[in-house]
Design a protein around this motif. Structure first.
Motif, PDB file in Angstrom:
ATOM      1  N   TYR A 128      -5.595   3.845  11.599  1.00 11.07           N
ATOM      2  CA  TYR A 128      -4.221   4.155  11.208  1.00 11.07           C
ATOM      3  C   TYR A 128      -3.649   2.949  10.469  1.00 11.07           C
ATOM      4  CZ  TYR A 128      -3.375   1.977  15.825  1.00 11.07           C
ATOM      5  OH  TYR A 128      -3.372   1.157  16.925  1.00 11.07           O
ATOM      6  N   ALA A 129      -2.534   3.183   9.763  1.00 16.22           N
ATOM      7  CA  ALA A 129      -2.063   2.252   8.736  1.00 16.22           C
ATOM      8  C   ALA A 129      -1.867   0.824   9.223  1.00 16.22           C
ATOM      9  CB  ALA A 129      -0.771   2.787   8.115  1.00 16.22           C
ATOM     10  N   ILE A 130      -1.102   0.626  10.286  1.00 20.93           N
ATOM     11  CA  ILE A 130      -0.800  -0.751  10.674  1.00 20.93           C
ATOM     12  C   ILE A 130      -1.979  -1.432  11.368  1.00 20.93           C
ATOM     13  CG2 ILE A 130       1.684  -0.373  10.811  1.00 20.93           C
ATOM     14  CD1 ILE A 130       1.439  -0.342  13.837  1.00 20.93           C
ATOM     15  N   GLY A 131      -3.064  -0.697  11.553  1.00 16.95           N
ATOM     16  CA  GLY A 131      -4.287  -1.304  12.082  1.00 16.95           C
ATOM     17  C   GLY A 131      -5.231  -1.773  10.998  1.00 16.95           C
ATOM     18  N   ALA A 132      -4.801  -1.729   9.743  1.00 14.78           N
ATOM     19  CA  ALA A 132      -5.682  -2.095   8.624  1.00 14.78           C
ATOM     20  C   ALA A 132      -6.223  -3.513   8.757  1.00 14.78           C
ATOM     21  CB  ALA A 132      -4.930  -1.940   7.302  1.00 14.78           C
ATOM     22  N   LEU A 133      -5.397  -4.437   9.230  1.00 15.01           N
ATOM     23  CA  LEU A 133      -5.817  -5.834   9.366  1.00 15.01           C
ATOM     24  C   LEU A 133      -6.080  -6.215  10.824  1.00 15.01           C
ATOM     25  CD1 LEU A 133      -3.564  -7.765   6.804  1.00 15.01           C
ATOM     26  CD2 LEU A 133      -5.924  -6.972   6.540  1.00 15.01           C
ATOM     27  N   ILE A 174       2.978 -10.007   3.508  1.00 13.09           N
ATOM     28  CA  ILE A 174       3.124  -9.770   4.949  1.00 13.09           C
ATOM     29  C   ILE A 174       4.266  -8.803   5.223  1.00 13.09           C
ATOM     30  CG2 ILE A 174       3.714 -10.861   7.148  1.00 13.09           C
ATOM     31  CD1 ILE A 174       2.287 -13.380   6.132  1.00 13.09           C
ATOM     32  N   VAL A 175       5.387  -9.045   4.576  1.00 13.37           N
ATOM     33  CA  VAL A 175       6.545  -8.150   4.746  1.00 13.37           C
ATOM     34  C   VAL A 175       6.205  -6.746   4.261  1.00 13.37           C
ATOM     35  CG1 VAL A 175       8.913  -7.696   4.007  1.00 13.37           C
ATOM     36  CG2 VAL A 175       8.209 -10.034   4.585  1.00 13.37           C
ATOM     37  N   LEU A 176       5.535  -6.663   3.117  1.00 10.57           N
ATOM     38  CA  LEU A 176       5.170  -5.362   2.560  1.00 10.57           C
ATOM     39  C   LEU A 176       4.200  -4.617   3.464  1.00 10.57           C
ATOM     40  CD1 LEU A 176       5.669  -3.541   0.124  1.00 10.57           C
ATOM     41  CD2 LEU A 176       3.771  -4.667  -1.050  1.00 10.57           C
ATOM     42  N   ILE A 236       6.288  -2.972   6.117  1.00 13.21           N
ATOM     43  CA  ILE A 236       7.142  -1.919   5.551  1.00 13.21           C
ATOM     44  C   ILE A 236       6.303  -0.685   5.226  1.00 13.21           C
ATOM     45  CG2 ILE A 236       8.542  -1.254   3.552  1.00 13.21           C
ATOM     46  CD1 ILE A 236       9.607  -4.117   3.462  1.00 13.21           C
ATOM     47  N   TYR A 237       5.197  -0.898   4.502  1.00 16.28           N
ATOM     48  CA  TYR A 237       4.368   0.243   4.093  1.00 16.28           C
ATOM     49  C   TYR A 237       3.623   0.841   5.291  1.00 16.28           C
ATOM     50  CZ  TYR A 237       1.457   3.050   0.951  1.00 16.28           C
ATOM     51  OH  TYR A 237       0.844   4.097   0.295  1.00 16.28           O
ATOM     52  N   GLY A 238       3.076  -0.029   6.148  1.00 19.45           N
ATOM     53  CA  GLY A 238       2.405   0.474   7.343  1.00 19.45           C
ATOM     54  C   GLY A 238       3.376   1.172   8.279  1.00 19.45           C
ATOM     55  N   LEU A 248       5.857   5.943  11.010  1.00 21.13           N
ATOM     56  CA  LEU A 248       7.056   6.688  11.375  1.00 21.13           C
ATOM     57  C   LEU A 248       7.092   8.104  10.803  1.00 21.13           C
ATOM     58  CD1 LEU A 248       9.700   3.834  10.948  1.00 21.13           C
ATOM     59  CD2 LEU A 248       8.781   4.746  13.087  1.00 21.13           C
ATOM     60  N   LEU A 249       6.116   8.431   9.963  1.00 18.62           N
ATOM     61  CA  LEU A 249       6.067   9.790   9.417  1.00 18.62           C
ATOM     62  C   LEU A 249       5.849  10.804  10.540  1.00 18.62           C
ATOM     63  CD1 LEU A 249       3.828   9.486   6.202  1.00 18.62           C
ATOM     64  CD2 LEU A 249       6.251  10.062   6.278  1.00 18.62           C
ATOM     65  N   PRO A 250       6.318  12.036  10.361  1.00 19.59           N
ATOM     66  CA  PRO A 250       5.983  13.088  11.330  1.00 19.59           C
ATOM     67  C   PRO A 250       4.475  13.317  11.348  1.00 19.59           C
ATOM     68  CG  PRO A 250       7.035  13.996   9.358  1.00 19.59           C
ATOM     69  CD  PRO A 250       7.179  12.512   9.267  1.00 19.59           C
ATOM     70  N   PRO A 251       3.938  14.051  12.321  1.00 18.31           N
ATOM     71  CA  PRO A 251       2.482  14.182  12.470  1.00 18.31           C
ATOM     72  C   PRO A 251       1.722  14.651  11.228  1.00 18.31           C
ATOM     73  CG  PRO A 251       3.596  15.060  14.388  1.00 18.31           C
ATOM     74  CD  PRO A 251       4.668  14.727  13.402  1.00 18.31           C
ATOM     75  N   LEU A 252       2.338  15.540  10.414  1.00 16.94           N
ATOM     76  CA  LEU A 252       1.687  16.026   9.187  1.00 16.94           C
ATOM     77  C   LEU A 252       0.248  16.490   9.440  1.00 16.94           C
ATOM     78  CD1 LEU A 252       2.910  13.252   6.680  1.00 16.94           C
ATOM     79  CD2 LEU A 252       3.876  15.518   7.023  1.00 16.94           C
ATOM     80  N   HIS A 253       0.096  17.367  10.419  1.00 18.56           N
ATOM     81  CA  HIS A 253      -1.227  17.788  10.869  1.00 18.56           C
ATOM     82  C   HIS A 253      -2.107  18.333   9.745  1.00 18.56           C
ATOM     83  CE1 HIS A 253      -0.140  17.068  14.990  1.00 18.56           C
ATOM     84  NE2 HIS A 253       0.896  17.895  14.913  1.00 18.56           N
ATOM     85  N   LYS A 254      -1.498  19.006   8.771  1.00 15.43           N
ATOM     86  CA  LYS A 254      -2.319  19.646   7.737  1.00 15.43           C
ATOM     87  C   LYS A 254      -2.903  18.665   6.729  1.00 15.43           C
ATOM     88  CE  LYS A 254       1.598  20.995   4.760  1.00 15.43           C
ATOM     89  NZ  LYS A 254       2.239  22.156   4.100  1.00 15.43           N
ATOM     90  N   TYR A 255      -2.523  17.380   6.836  1.00 18.97           N
ATOM     91  CA  TYR A 255      -3.081  16.376   5.934  1.00 18.97           C
ATOM     92  C   TYR A 255      -3.905  15.307   6.661  1.00 18.97           C
ATOM     93  CZ  TYR A 255       0.471  18.358   2.848  1.00 18.97           C
ATOM     94  OH  TYR A 255       1.258  19.234   2.109  1.00 18.97           O
ATOM     95  N   ARG A 256      -4.012  15.414   7.980  1.00 20.20           N
ATOM     96  CA  ARG A 256      -4.674  14.379   8.762  1.00 20.20           C
ATOM     97  C   ARG A 256      -6.191  14.539   8.767  1.00 20.20           C
ATOM     98  NH1 ARG A 256      -1.688  11.284  12.278  1.00 20.20           N
ATOM     99  NH2 ARG A 256      -3.512  11.050  13.590  1.00 20.20           N
ATOM    100  N   LEU A 257      -6.899  13.402   8.763  1.00 26.35           N
ATOM    101  CA  LEU A 257      -8.355  13.426   8.885  1.00 26.35           C
ATOM    102  C   LEU A 257      -8.789  13.535  10.345  1.00 26.35           C
ATOM    103  CD1 LEU A 257      -9.309  10.663   6.283  1.00 26.35           C
ATOM    104  CD2 LEU A 257      -9.687  13.118   6.059  1.00 26.35           C
TER     105      LEU A 257
END
Length: 255
Positions: free
Chosen positions: A137-142, A19-21, A24-26, A31-40
């Motif tokens: 998106y990441a924290i919506g995985a569950l 749960i903690v992980l 942290i990972y999500g 919190l990453l910047p937008p990183l537009h060139k890697y986004r789907l």
């Protein structure tokens, strides 16, 4: 000896470390910047297509994790109380147990997930909640309906743990790995050097296909392999196509 020994039991660590992980990972991805060139999908698509606000997603995930923690703590401690002194198996045996658990979890989740799409009542009233995140998106995985969280993830994890015969200490590794892999599959980014993309065909783009209209009845497999999709004809291959404005689009390749 491990760093938590003497502070908390393996059973407590196995319950709460995943749960903690997750957060942290999500949270790292969030919190990453937008990183537009890697986004789907672009940020604009995420805002326009998703049908549920971030606050509701966080509440939904926390509810599912509360149920998971309750079941996990009961399962792990119950087994510890009946097993007596636990001897940790060799590293090779632990690796074998983890592989078995991965295959069991994949099998359980494939068939439950697929049935939730095929049964109109279950899809409309249960599984469609997860698909409100058209752009994952990441924290919506569950982010799931509580019943789906119980059937798909909680029961799937419990069965994997019991069938594999792993100890609570091995379960810490397995469940933490499963959580990180699941979060990564929903992160929406194709980052260069991502170890999950190098070793697993079932990755961010693979699962993104399933969240789009074109792949709603394909790519059910999660979270590790694509075995059942390929065996049962629900595999949808794809190409990653660069967008002129930056980023990629996962384009289905149909026969």
């Amino acid at each position: 000896m491990v760093f938590w020994e003497g502070y908390v039991s393996d059973e407590v660590m196995g319950t709460f470390a995943p749960i903690v992980l997750y957060w942290i990972y999500g949270g790292f991805y969030q919190l990453l910047p937008p990183l537009h060139k890697y986004r789907l999908h672009s940020r604009r698509e995420e805002e326009e297509k998703n049908l549920v606000p971030l606050s509701a997603v966080v509440k939904g995930v926390l509810l599912q994790q509360l149920v998971q923690a309750t079941v996990a703590l009961f399962l792990l401690t119950s087994r510890a109380n009946t097993s007596g002194v636990v001897v940790q198996p060799s590293i090779l045996m632990q690796v074998l147990q983890i592989i078995i658990a991965m295959l069991v979890m994949d099998t359980w989740q494939y068939f439950v997930h697929r049935y939730m799409h095929q049964n109109k009542f279950l899809y409309r009233h249960v599984h469609s909640q997860h698909h409100r995140l058209v752009v994952p998106y990441a924290i919506g995985a569950l982010y799931n309906h509580p019943l789906e969280g119980l059937l798909l993830d909680t029961f799937g994890g419990a069965i994997s743990y019991l069938v594999s015969g792993m100890t609570a200490r091995t379960a810490i590794v397995f469940f933490c790995f499963a959580v990180v892999k699941t979060v990564d599959d929903h992160c929406g980014l194709c980052l260069p050097g991502n170890i999950f993309h190098l070793f697993f065909q079932n990755n961010t783009a693979y699962h993104d296909i399933h969240h789009q209209l074109q792949g709603l009845k394909y790519n059910y497999s999660q979270p590790f392999f694509s075995i059942w999709d390929k065996l049962l004809g629900t595999y949808m291959p794809y190409n990653l196509v660069k967008r002129p404005e930056g980023g990629f689009t996962a384009k289905a390749v149909k026969d």
